[in-house]
Design a protein around this motif. Structure first.
Motif, PDB file in Angstrom:
ATOM      1  N   GLN A  83      -2.438  23.070  12.777  1.00  0.00           N
ATOM      2  CA  GLN A  83      -2.179  21.758  12.194  1.00  0.00           C
ATOM      3  C   GLN A  83      -3.369  21.408  11.307  1.00  0.00           C
ATOM      4  O   GLN A  83      -4.490  21.320  11.776  1.00  0.00           O
ATOM      5  N   ILE A  84      -3.091  21.247  10.039  1.00  0.00           N
ATOM      6  CA  ILE A  84      -4.166  21.059   9.067  1.00  0.00           C
ATOM      7  C   ILE A  84      -4.046  19.687   8.428  1.00  0.00           C
ATOM      8  O   ILE A  84      -3.012  19.355   7.848  1.00  0.00           O
ATOM      9  N   ALA A  85      -5.111  18.923   8.556  1.00  0.00           N
ATOM     10  CA  ALA A  85      -5.126  17.560   8.029  1.00  0.00           C
ATOM     11  C   ALA A  85      -5.972  17.520   6.762  1.00  0.00           C
ATOM     12  O   ALA A  85      -7.025  18.149   6.703  1.00  0.00           O
ATOM     13  N   PRO A  86      -5.522  16.768   5.746  1.00  0.00           N
ATOM     14  CA  PRO A  86      -6.297  16.699   4.506  1.00  0.00           C
ATOM     15  C   PRO A  86      -7.702  16.135   4.740  1.00  0.00           C
ATOM     16  O   PRO A  86      -8.672  16.671   4.218  1.00  0.00           O
ATOM     17  N   LYS A  87      -7.820  15.048   5.507  1.00  0.00           N
ATOM     18  CA  LYS A  87      -9.112  14.378   5.649  1.00  0.00           C
ATOM     19  C   LYS A  87      -9.555  14.196   7.101  1.00  0.00           C
ATOM     20  O   LYS A  87     -10.714  14.326   7.427  1.00  0.00           O
ATOM     21  N   LYS A  88      -8.616  13.843   7.961  1.00  0.00           N
ATOM     22  CA  LYS A  88      -8.991  13.482   9.323  1.00  0.00           C
ATOM     23  C   LYS A  88      -7.982  14.097  10.294  1.00  0.00           C
ATOM     24  O   LYS A  88      -6.771  13.935  10.105  1.00  0.00           O
ATOM     25  N   ILE A  89      -8.486  14.819  11.305  1.00  0.00           N
ATOM     26  CA  ILE A  89      -7.606  15.453  12.289  1.00  0.00           C
ATOM     27  C   ILE A  89      -6.633  14.418  12.857  1.00  0.00           C
ATOM     28  O   ILE A  89      -7.027  13.329  13.232  1.00  0.00           O
ATOM     29  N   GLY A  90      -5.356  14.796  12.886  1.00  0.00           N
ATOM     30  CA  GLY A  90      -4.351  13.910  13.456  1.00  0.00           C
ATOM     31  C   GLY A  90      -3.585  13.081  12.433  1.00  0.00           C
ATOM     32  O   GLY A  90      -2.606  12.439  12.775  1.00  0.00           O
ATOM     33  N   TYR A  91      -4.030  13.085  11.170  1.00  0.00           N
ATOM     34  CA  TYR A  91      -3.354  12.285  10.146  1.00  0.00           C
ATOM     35  C   TYR A  91      -2.782  13.154   9.046  1.00  0.00           C
ATOM     36  O   TYR A  91      -3.476  14.029   8.527  1.00  0.00           O
ATOM     37  N   ASN A  92      -1.508  12.889   8.680  1.00  0.00           N
ATOM     38  CA  ASN A  92      -0.840  13.636   7.601  1.00  0.00           C
ATOM     39  C   ASN A  92      -0.974  15.142   7.750  1.00  0.00           C
ATOM     40  O   ASN A  92      -1.167  15.856   6.772  1.00  0.00           O
ATOM     41  N   GLU A  93      -0.882  15.621   8.976  1.00  0.00           N
ATOM     42  CA  GLU A  93      -1.096  17.052   9.189  1.00  0.00           C
ATOM     43  C   GLU A  93       0.053  17.885   8.633  1.00  0.00           C
ATOM     44  O   GLU A  93       1.207  17.505   8.716  1.00  0.00           O
ATOM     45  N   VAL A  94      -0.325  19.009   8.057  1.00  0.00           N
ATOM     46  CA  VAL A  94       0.651  20.010   7.660  1.00  0.00           C
ATOM     47  C   VAL A  94       0.619  21.060   8.759  1.00  0.00           C
ATOM     48  O   VAL A  94      -0.452  21.520   9.154  1.00  0.00           O
ATOM     49  N   ILE A  95       1.791  21.395   9.283  1.00  0.00           N
ATOM     50  CA  ILE A  95       1.846  22.312  10.424  1.00  0.00           C
ATOM     51  C   ILE A  95       2.337  23.682   9.977  1.00  0.00           C
ATOM     52  O   ILE A  95       3.321  23.795   9.242  1.00  0.00           O
ATOM     53  N   TYR A  96       1.615  24.691  10.424  1.00  0.00           N
ATOM     54  CA  TYR A  96       2.023  26.074  10.178  1.00  0.00           C
ATOM     55  C   TYR A  96       2.176  26.774  11.514  1.00  0.00           C
ATOM     56  O   TYR A  96       1.440  26.485  12.455  1.00  0.00           O
ATOM     57  N   ALA A 102      -1.245  28.839  21.584  1.00  0.00           N
ATOM     58  CA  ALA A 102      -2.353  27.908  21.356  1.00  0.00           C
ATOM     59  C   ALA A 102      -2.079  27.136  20.076  1.00  0.00           C
ATOM     60  O   ALA A 102      -1.464  27.656  19.144  1.00  0.00           O
ATOM     61  N   THR A 103      -2.514  25.881  20.068  1.00  0.00           N
ATOM     62  CA  THR A 103      -2.372  25.023  18.892  1.00  0.00           C
ATOM     63  C   THR A 103      -3.765  24.602  18.457  1.00  0.00           C
ATOM     64  O   THR A 103      -4.581  24.199  19.285  1.00  0.00           O
ATOM     65  N   PHE A 104      -4.017  24.740  17.168  1.00  0.00           N
ATOM     66  CA  PHE A 104      -5.314  24.353  16.615  1.00  0.00           C
ATOM     67  C   PHE A 104      -5.124  23.203  15.641  1.00  0.00           C
ATOM     68  O   PHE A 104      -4.164  23.196  14.888  1.00  0.00           O
ATOM     69  N   SER A 105      -6.068  22.274  15.658  1.00  0.00           N
ATOM     70  CA  SER A 105      -6.079  21.209  14.655  1.00  0.00           C
ATOM     71  C   SER A 105      -7.394  21.286  13.893  1.00  0.00           C
ATOM     72  O   SER A 105      -8.458  21.429  14.505  1.00  0.00           O
ATOM     73  N   PHE A 106      -7.290  21.199  12.576  1.00  0.00           N
ATOM     74  CA  PHE A 106      -8.459  21.278  11.702  1.00  0.00           C
ATOM     75  C   PHE A 106      -8.321  20.264  10.571  1.00  0.00           C
ATOM     76  O   PHE A 106      -7.205  19.901  10.211  1.00  0.00           O
ATOM     77  N   LYS A 107      -9.443  19.942   9.949  1.00  0.00           N
ATOM     78  CA  LYS A 107      -9.403  19.361   8.615  1.00  0.00           C
ATOM     79  C   LYS A 107      -9.296  20.551   7.670  1.00  0.00           C
ATOM     80  O   LYS A 107      -9.800  21.629   7.957  1.00  0.00           O
ATOM     81  N   ASP A 108      -8.673  20.317   6.536  1.00  0.00           N
ATOM     82  CA  ASP A 108      -8.432  21.387   5.556  1.00  0.00           C
ATOM     83  C   ASP A 108      -9.696  22.197   5.274  1.00  0.00           C
ATOM     84  O   ASP A 108      -9.707  23.422   5.400  1.00  0.00           O
ATOM     85  N   GLU A 109     -10.783  21.512   4.911  1.00  0.00           N
ATOM     86  CA  GLU A 109     -11.993  22.261   4.510  1.00  0.00           C
ATOM     87  C   GLU A 109     -12.575  23.064   5.666  1.00  0.00           C
ATOM     88  O   GLU A 109     -13.112  24.152   5.464  1.00  0.00           O
ATOM     89  N   ASP A 110     -12.461  22.551   6.894  1.00  0.00           N
ATOM     90  CA  ASP A 110     -13.002  23.280   8.045  1.00  0.00           C
ATOM     91  C   ASP A 110     -12.154  24.509   8.363  1.00  0.00           C
ATOM     92  O   ASP A 110     -12.682  25.561   8.718  1.00  0.00           O
ATOM     93  N   PHE A 111     -10.834  24.371   8.210  1.00  0.00           N
ATOM     94  CA  PHE A 111      -9.965  25.527   8.437  1.00  0.00           C
ATOM     95  C   PHE A 111     -10.322  26.654   7.455  1.00  0.00           C
ATOM     96  O   PHE A 111     -10.434  27.813   7.838  1.00  0.00           O
ATOM     97  N   VAL A 112     -10.528  26.289   6.204  1.00  0.00           N
ATOM     98  CA  VAL A 112     -10.876  27.280   5.188  1.00  0.00           C
ATOM     99  C   VAL A 112     -12.188  27.971   5.563  1.00  0.00           C
ATOM    100  O   VAL A 112     -12.297  29.197   5.511  1.00  0.00           O
TER     101      VAL A 112
END
Length: 125
Positions: free
Chosen positions: A40-53, A74-84
């Motif tokens: 689950q990847i959030a543009p700015k803040k984990i938990g908001y507007n997440e795009v799920i893959y 397992a499910t991971f949540s990241f901010k976009d830049e941290d995932f990258v």
């Protein structure tokens, strides 16, 4: 703001991952790991507007949207830049977790197999 309008750096990585899994190297990863991850990847803040893959390392598929075959391992949540950063090996996953840059739900042993090694080495981003 609709989450559709968000363009994530992670989208390009997921596309590369999708192609990578169809190669021989990708098939080796599937054999080795055999788990399903939801990312689950959030543009700015984990938990908001997440795009799920869903990264299905049983079938060797990457799809947009939540996993539909039961529960992911397992499910991971990241901010976009941290995932990258994690995917490119610029941030250690354990460090990301300890700093709160990555949140994990599900099996920790499954989560530990989620390493930068499963991502294709990017040519140039």
């Amino acid at each position: 703001m609709a989450s559709e309008s968000v363009t994530l750096k992670s989208d390009a990585l997921m596309d590369q991952m999708k192609q990578h899994l169809s190669t021989d190297a990708g098939k080796e990863i599937v054999k080795k790991i055999g788990l399903v991850y939801q990312i689950q990847i959030a543009p700015k803040k984990i938990g908001y507007n997440e795009v799920i893959y869903t990264v299905d390392l049983k079938k060797g598929e990457v799809t947009k949207g939540p996993y539909e075959g039961g529960k992911p391992d397992a499910t991971f949540s990241f901010k976009d830049e941290d995932f990258v950063k994690v995917a490119l090996g610029k941030m250690n996953p354990q460090l990301a977790f300890m700093r709160g840059a990555m949140k994990i739900k599900g099996s920790l042993s499954a989560a530990q197999k989620f390493t930068p090694d499963i991502f294709p080495k990017p040519a140039k981003m």
